[in-house]
Structure formats: structure tokens, C-alpha cells
Design a protein around this motif. Sequence first.
Motif, PDB file in Angstrom:
ATOM      1  N   VAL A 182       0.793  -1.323  -0.037  1.00 25.47           N
ATOM      2  CA  VAL A 182       0.043   0.161  -0.074  1.00 25.47           C
ATOM      3  C   VAL A 182       1.045   1.335   0.075  1.00 25.47           C
ATOM      4  O   VAL A 182       1.079   1.830   0.960  1.00 25.47           O
ATOM      5  N   SER A 183       1.519   1.430  -1.253  1.00 26.15           N
ATOM      6  CA  SER A 183       2.156   2.698  -1.254  1.00 26.15           C
ATOM      7  C   SER A 183       2.165   2.944  -3.063  1.00 26.15           C
ATOM      8  O   SER A 183       2.178   2.117  -3.830  1.00 26.15           O
ATOM      9  N   PRO A 184       2.027   4.270  -3.384  1.00 25.08           N
ATOM     10  CA  PRO A 184       1.851   4.480  -4.841  1.00 25.08           C
ATOM     11  C   PRO A 184       3.037   3.935  -5.582  1.00 25.08           C
ATOM     12  O   PRO A 184       2.760   3.603  -6.890  1.00 25.08           O
ATOM     13  N   GLU A 185       4.299   3.713  -5.032  1.00 26.20           N
ATOM     14  CA  GLU A 185       5.340   3.496  -5.880  1.00 26.20           C
ATOM     15  C   GLU A 185       5.575   1.931  -5.781  1.00 26.20           C
ATOM     16  O   GLU A 185       6.552   1.417  -6.080  1.00 26.20           O
ATOM     17  N   LEU A 186       4.631   1.057  -5.135  1.00 24.72           N
ATOM     18  CA  LEU A 186       4.865  -0.245  -4.622  1.00 24.72           C
ATOM     19  C   LEU A 186       3.890  -1.206  -5.738  1.00 24.72           C
ATOM     20  O   LEU A 186       3.733  -2.290  -5.173  1.00 24.72           O
ATOM     21  N   PHE A 187       3.807  -0.613  -7.021  1.00 26.31           N
ATOM     22  CA  PHE A 187       2.595  -1.492  -7.769  1.00 26.31           C
ATOM     23  C   PHE A 187       3.278  -3.002  -8.147  1.00 26.31           C
ATOM     24  O   PHE A 187       2.535  -3.891  -8.087  1.00 26.31           O
ATOM     25  N   GLY A 188       4.718  -3.141  -8.035  1.00 19.97           N
ATOM     26  CA  GLY A 188       5.199  -4.368  -8.353  1.00 19.97           C
ATOM     27  C   GLY A 188       5.053  -5.219  -7.177  1.00 19.97           C
ATOM     28  O   GLY A 188       4.947  -6.541  -7.508  1.00 19.97           O
ATOM     29  N   VAL A 189       4.894  -4.810  -5.961  1.00 19.06           N
ATOM     30  CA  VAL A 189       4.717  -5.747  -4.710  1.00 19.06           C
ATOM     31  C   VAL A 189       3.273  -6.061  -4.765  1.00 19.06           C
ATOM     32  O   VAL A 189       3.101  -7.264  -4.640  1.00 19.06           O
ATOM     33  N   THR A 190       2.316  -5.315  -5.117  1.00 23.45           N
ATOM     34  CA  THR A 190       0.903  -6.029  -5.306  1.00 23.45           C
ATOM     35  C   THR A 190       1.015  -6.717  -6.585  1.00 23.45           C
ATOM     36  O   THR A 190       0.014  -7.825  -6.395  1.00 23.45           O
ATOM     37  N   VAL A 191       1.527  -6.765  -7.366  1.00 18.62           N
ATOM     38  CA  VAL A 191       1.658  -7.635  -8.644  1.00 18.62           C
ATOM     39  C   VAL A 191       2.059  -8.941  -8.313  1.00 18.62           C
ATOM     40  O   VAL A 191       1.604 -10.146  -8.375  1.00 18.62           O
ATOM     41  N   THR A 192       3.154  -8.900  -7.598  1.00 21.13           N
ATOM     42  CA  THR A 192       3.744 -10.064  -6.936  1.00 21.13           C
ATOM     43  C   THR A 192       2.689 -10.974  -6.020  1.00 21.13           C
ATOM     44  O   THR A 192       2.495 -12.045  -5.885  1.00 21.13           O
ATOM     45  N   ALA A 193       2.159 -10.013  -4.980  1.00 17.59           N
ATOM     46  CA  ALA A 193       1.236 -10.717  -4.201  1.00 17.59           C
ATOM     47  C   ALA A 193       0.041 -11.240  -4.891  1.00 17.59           C
ATOM     48  O   ALA A 193      -0.265 -12.597  -4.580  1.00 17.59           O
ATOM     49  N   GLN A 194      -0.501 -10.757  -6.096  1.00 13.94           N
ATOM     50  CA  GLN A 194      -1.472 -11.382  -6.620  1.00 13.94           C
ATOM     51  C   GLN A 194      -1.101 -12.704  -7.465  1.00 13.94           C
ATOM     52  O   GLN A 194      -1.872 -13.658  -7.683  1.00 13.94           O
ATOM     53  N   VAL A 195       0.118 -12.662  -8.093  1.00 17.43           N
ATOM     54  CA  VAL A 195       0.843 -13.784  -8.685  1.00 17.43           C
ATOM     55  C   VAL A 195       0.650 -14.895  -7.486  1.00 17.43           C
ATOM     56  O   VAL A 195       0.309 -16.230  -7.814  1.00 17.43           O
ATOM     57  N   ILE A 196       1.043 -14.639  -6.347  1.00 19.70           N
ATOM     58  CA  ILE A 196       0.894 -15.679  -5.463  1.00 19.70           C
ATOM     59  C   ILE A 196      -0.376 -16.376  -4.864  1.00 19.70           C
ATOM     60  O   ILE A 196      -0.685 -17.347  -5.065  1.00 19.70           O
ATOM     61  N   CYS A 197      -1.403 -15.296  -5.179  1.00 15.17           N
ATOM     62  CA  CYS A 197      -2.794 -15.623  -4.938  1.00 15.17           C
ATOM     63  C   CYS A 197      -3.298 -16.606  -6.114  1.00 15.17           C
ATOM     64  O   CYS A 197      -4.228 -17.473  -5.854  1.00 15.17           O
ATOM     65  N   SER A 198      -2.810 -16.118  -7.152  1.00 12.59           N
ATOM     66  CA  SER A 198      -3.283 -16.864  -8.571  1.00 12.59           C
ATOM     67  C   SER A 198      -2.504 -18.150  -8.439  1.00 12.59           C
ATOM     68  O   SER A 198      -3.263 -19.248  -8.999  1.00 12.59           O
ATOM     69  N   VAL A 199      -1.329 -18.482  -7.920  1.00 10.12           N
ATOM     70  CA  VAL A 199      -0.784 -19.895  -7.816  1.00 10.12           C
ATOM     71  C   VAL A 199      -1.800 -20.630  -6.741  1.00 10.12           C
ATOM     72  O   VAL A 199      -1.974 -21.924  -7.134  1.00 10.12           O
ATOM     73  N   ALA A 200      -1.973 -19.865  -5.607  1.00 10.67           N
ATOM     74  CA  ALA A 200      -3.037 -20.575  -4.765  1.00 10.67           C
ATOM     75  C   ALA A 200      -4.160 -20.978  -5.290  1.00 10.67           C
ATOM     76  O   ALA A 200      -5.016 -22.419  -5.162  1.00 10.67           O
ATOM     77  N   GLN A 201      -4.998 -20.570  -6.432  1.00  7.32           N
ATOM     78  CA  GLN A 201      -6.265 -20.757  -6.966  1.00  7.32           C
ATOM     79  C   GLN A 201      -5.942 -22.047  -7.755  1.00  7.32           C
ATOM     80  O   GLN A 201      -6.937 -22.818  -7.937  1.00  7.32           O
ATOM     81  N   VAL A 202      -4.669 -22.414  -8.199  1.00  4.61           N
ATOM     82  CA  VAL A 202      -4.274 -23.680  -9.072  1.00  4.61           C
ATOM     83  C   VAL A 202      -4.848 -25.054  -7.957  1.00  4.61           C
ATOM     84  O   VAL A 202      -5.345 -25.866  -8.536  1.00  4.61           O
ATOM     85  N   PHE A 203      -4.696 -24.607  -6.700  1.00  3.50           N
ATOM     86  CA  PHE A 203      -4.839 -25.747  -5.574  1.00  3.50           C
ATOM     87  C   PHE A 203      -6.199 -25.611  -5.096  1.00  3.50           C
ATOM     88  O   PHE A 203      -6.429 -26.365  -4.195  1.00  3.50           O
TER      89      PHE A 203
END
Length: 550
Positions: A182-203
Motif C-alpha cells: 500500500v504505497s503508490p510506488e509499490l505496484f510491483g509488490v501488489t503484482v507479486t502478491a497477486q501472482v502468489i494468490c493466482s498460484v493458490a487458485q491452482v490448488f
Amino acid sequence: MVAGELVQEHLRADTGAPDDITVGRKTTLELEGAAADPPYGAVPTYEATYTQPESEKEKEVQPDEREAMLPNGGGEEAEEKEGKMLETRLYWRRFAVLTVFSLYSLVNAFQWIQYSIITNVFMQYYGVSSDKVDWLSIVYMVAYVPLIFPATWLLDRKGLRLTALLGAGLNCAGAWLKCASVSPELFGVTVTAQVICSVAQVFILGLPSRVASVWFGPREVSTACATAVLGNQLGTAIGFLLPPILVPTTADDVELTGRNISIMFYGTAAVSTVLLILTVIVIKDRPPLPPSHAQAILPDTPPEDYSYRQSILNLARNKAFVLLLISYGIMTGSFYSVSTLLNQMIMACYENQELNAGKIGLTLVVAGMGGSILCGLWLDHTKTYKITTLIVYILSFLGMVVFTFTLDLKNIQLVFFTAGVLGFFMTGYLPLGFEFGVEITYPESEGTSSGLLNAFAQIFGIIFTLIQGKMTTNYGPLSGNIFLCAWIFLGIMLTALIKSELKRHNVNMGANGNHLLALPTECPGDCPSENKTNGVTLEPSISFSHETSL
């Protein structure tokens, strides 16, 4: 050789004289009083044999859909006739397993849609374009396709519990990482977090049919599968509703926007943590005794000669399943595309309606939840898989046409109604595809068939979202929705071509008629290969129930 192909090769020409059924399978179940799962290979091999009485052979013909209904009381207790029956039992724990799975599936679906429904807010906060925010949803689809094969292999080899723990654990980890983004310059972090959630979806996405099959009886399995899918749908519905409320548009106050986003992310993380703990406590691989005879004749662990690669090849050679793969991918991919782009479609036709866009999405999914439950109950009652699937497909097409040509009539109440109709049928189709797939591919693993169905759904979802998004941006929502209508019409034709064989249902019907007996047998490991289906021995005399073809 695929079970369906083996059956086709050996079906007798005279349908008025059906064959005996013989299904041999290595099993770890003891015949009486089994209290726990013994190690694989620690007990003798058994063969389940169905013998048709001579008096019935003269009268019986191949049943159609209308005759494919389970008798009252089937599958709930072990009986004896001319030998010892395979023992089955239903446990109350099955409801706890279903509830916990549905809830953490809900949170994962919420995290999928929470960005796209307030695309404009995240664009302003992170200073990125709309297509980058769209990719926060598309990444769920992209990650699923390559990872589904190791995920289904893990489900087949290690069981339900480990797969569920990975899904809940990764979901929780991704939720907590979002709190640090949660910071305007941390879009890359939120992308990484969403990738982890997307891997969870596989299971997660491939488990509803496995949870239903190994924990629920034959007269409730379709309803249980629909309920498990409903959890994911409810998460999407909440994802449409809560983000616009928790994170309203505050373009002139970046700090307030960040605070609102933090509230949403921390709340999600807290709930994910509680559900991870419940998953550890509640979810087990399977009950001590199987819930149905179709499960009783399957081994608790894969036999030594089981090959995951061979299982995939078996499914690829099943023409009915390949047709279902494509038609399921088209329908579910269309739903993913509409869900992802709903905010943009509503905003293009109605200004300053972000909150209503979320409510319309909620209406879309809540109506679909009702459709899912009703379809599950209907399947449990009638076992009319193909006819039900085809009718729902046609009604989804009609709903998509009506939604397409009424969206821009400047009547927001009408959009609510048409979205509800569309969601009722389009979302209600999802558990139908799962159960239909399990039925026509039995005795192949439910996780493998469901995983492939979801993989095709993700592939079509990616393609449809990218193309429809481009068309919506350049030419307006009408062109993108017409594009989906054309594909859904193709899906209707493919569904009509599916040849339905009620394989799992046939096994349960034989058992419920007091003819399926468990008898000791000697089946050496070098049985003829033509009698094997990847660890399952299917004798040439099997005759399966067919649904009525249109």
C-alpha cells in the motif's frame, strides 16, 4: 485404453440383453468394520462383480435419461446378498470439510476480482494504465494453465489434504504481502502478491468434484459439488460488492485512498489466516469408509502401475470429454471476461456509476449461485447430465444476447435484471461441467478431469478478456459482447455433439440394486493390458447407461 473406448468396443449389439458387469480394482478397504485406511497393498485384491438375473435379462433395455434416477435410500448403508457388500458410510465431518473449503475458495475469488471492479481507483493510486490493472485479474488465468498439471499430479499422488493446505497457505501469504504494497510506488509488490494468490487458485479450482466424490453419497454428490463451486462464486460476488464500498473514489486524497486500501487488504489477510488454521484442523484426505460404491471400488492410493501421463492421454482420447473441454472453456471463459471487464462496460455506458457497477456484478454472481444449487439438486434427482447442460447453455446464450443489446439503453435497472438472468444460467453452468466431466471419464481421477476443464476455461478467459477488452476500448461494449455471443453459440453446437455415458452412475446403480458384490479374486500384476485402464481393471462385459441424445 480409455474406459469409454473399452466399453464401446465390447458393447453387445443386442441391447435387449445387457451384459454382466465386472469391475476389478485393487482396494485397501476391508470388507467389514474398516476403521482406518491400511497401507496400500496390505490387504488382498478384490473384485466387484455384477450379475444380472436371467429373468431381468429378458426384460431390461438400455435406460435413457428419464430412467437414470437413483432409487430411494441408495448408497447409505451396507447390505448383504449372496456375499459381502462393500461397506459404505456417510460422516457428519463431510459438511465441515465442504464449509471450510468453500470459505477459503471464497477468499481466493474475492482477491481475484477486488482490483478490476475498482479499476479507476487503482489506476489513480498507482499511476498505471487500465490494461495493467486488468492483468491483475488475468494473471489468475495465466498462472493456472502451466501449473494445473503439477497441481493435479500432486492431488492424485498426495491427496486432498496437502493440496488444500497449499491452496489455503498460499492464499494467506498473498493476502499478507498485499498489506505491504500500500504505497503508490509499490505496484510491483501488489503484482507479486497477486501472482502468489493466482498460484493458490491452482490448488483450489480443481477440488470441488474431488471433495464431493470422496466425502458425499451418490444422492448428494452433485449438490455438494455445486455448493463447493458456490463458495468461489460467493467470493466473486463479495468482490463485486465490498471494494467499491471500502475504497470509494477519492481522487484528490491519495493518503485517504491508501488508508482505505489498507483496511481492505488487512481484513482479507485476517480472514485468510483464520481459514488456514481451520484447514489444518478440519480437512482430511478421505473418510475412514467410502461414501459410495463408486468410491469403494477405487483404491485409496494410486496403484503401482498408475501413470499420470497415461491418465492425461486417456482423457485426451475420450472424444466426449474433448468436446466438453472446449464447450466448458468457451462458457467459463466468457464469464471470466464479462466479470473482469464489467466495470469498464458500465462506465462506458453510465457515468459515475462505480458503485452500481459493483452491485450489478453482485447481482450477476448471486443469481448464478442460485442457478448452481438448483442445477446440482436437479442432477442429483434426475442424473440428466447432457440435457441439463445443453439447456443451460442455450439459456446462457439467450441471456448474453439480451444483456448485449440492452446494456446501452440508459436504464440501469434493466441492466440489473439482464445481468441477473445472465448470471443465473452462465454461472449455474459451472458445476454442471464438473459433474458431467466426472461422469463421462470415470474411473479417471476427478481432480485430473476438473483440472483440465479449468485449464481450458483459463485459456479461453485470457483470450476473450484480451480481445473483448481491446474491442470495448476501441469500439465500445457492444462489439465485445457480440464477439462473446458468437463463441457461446459455437459452444451450444459442441455440447449437442457430446455422447453421454453415465459411467459412475452405472456403478452406483448396480450396487444399489443389491447386485454389486465384493468377492476375493486372484488378479496377477501381469493381467492383459487390454483389460486395464491405468490401474483399473475393466472387464469387456461392462454395459453403461446412456442418456437420450438430441
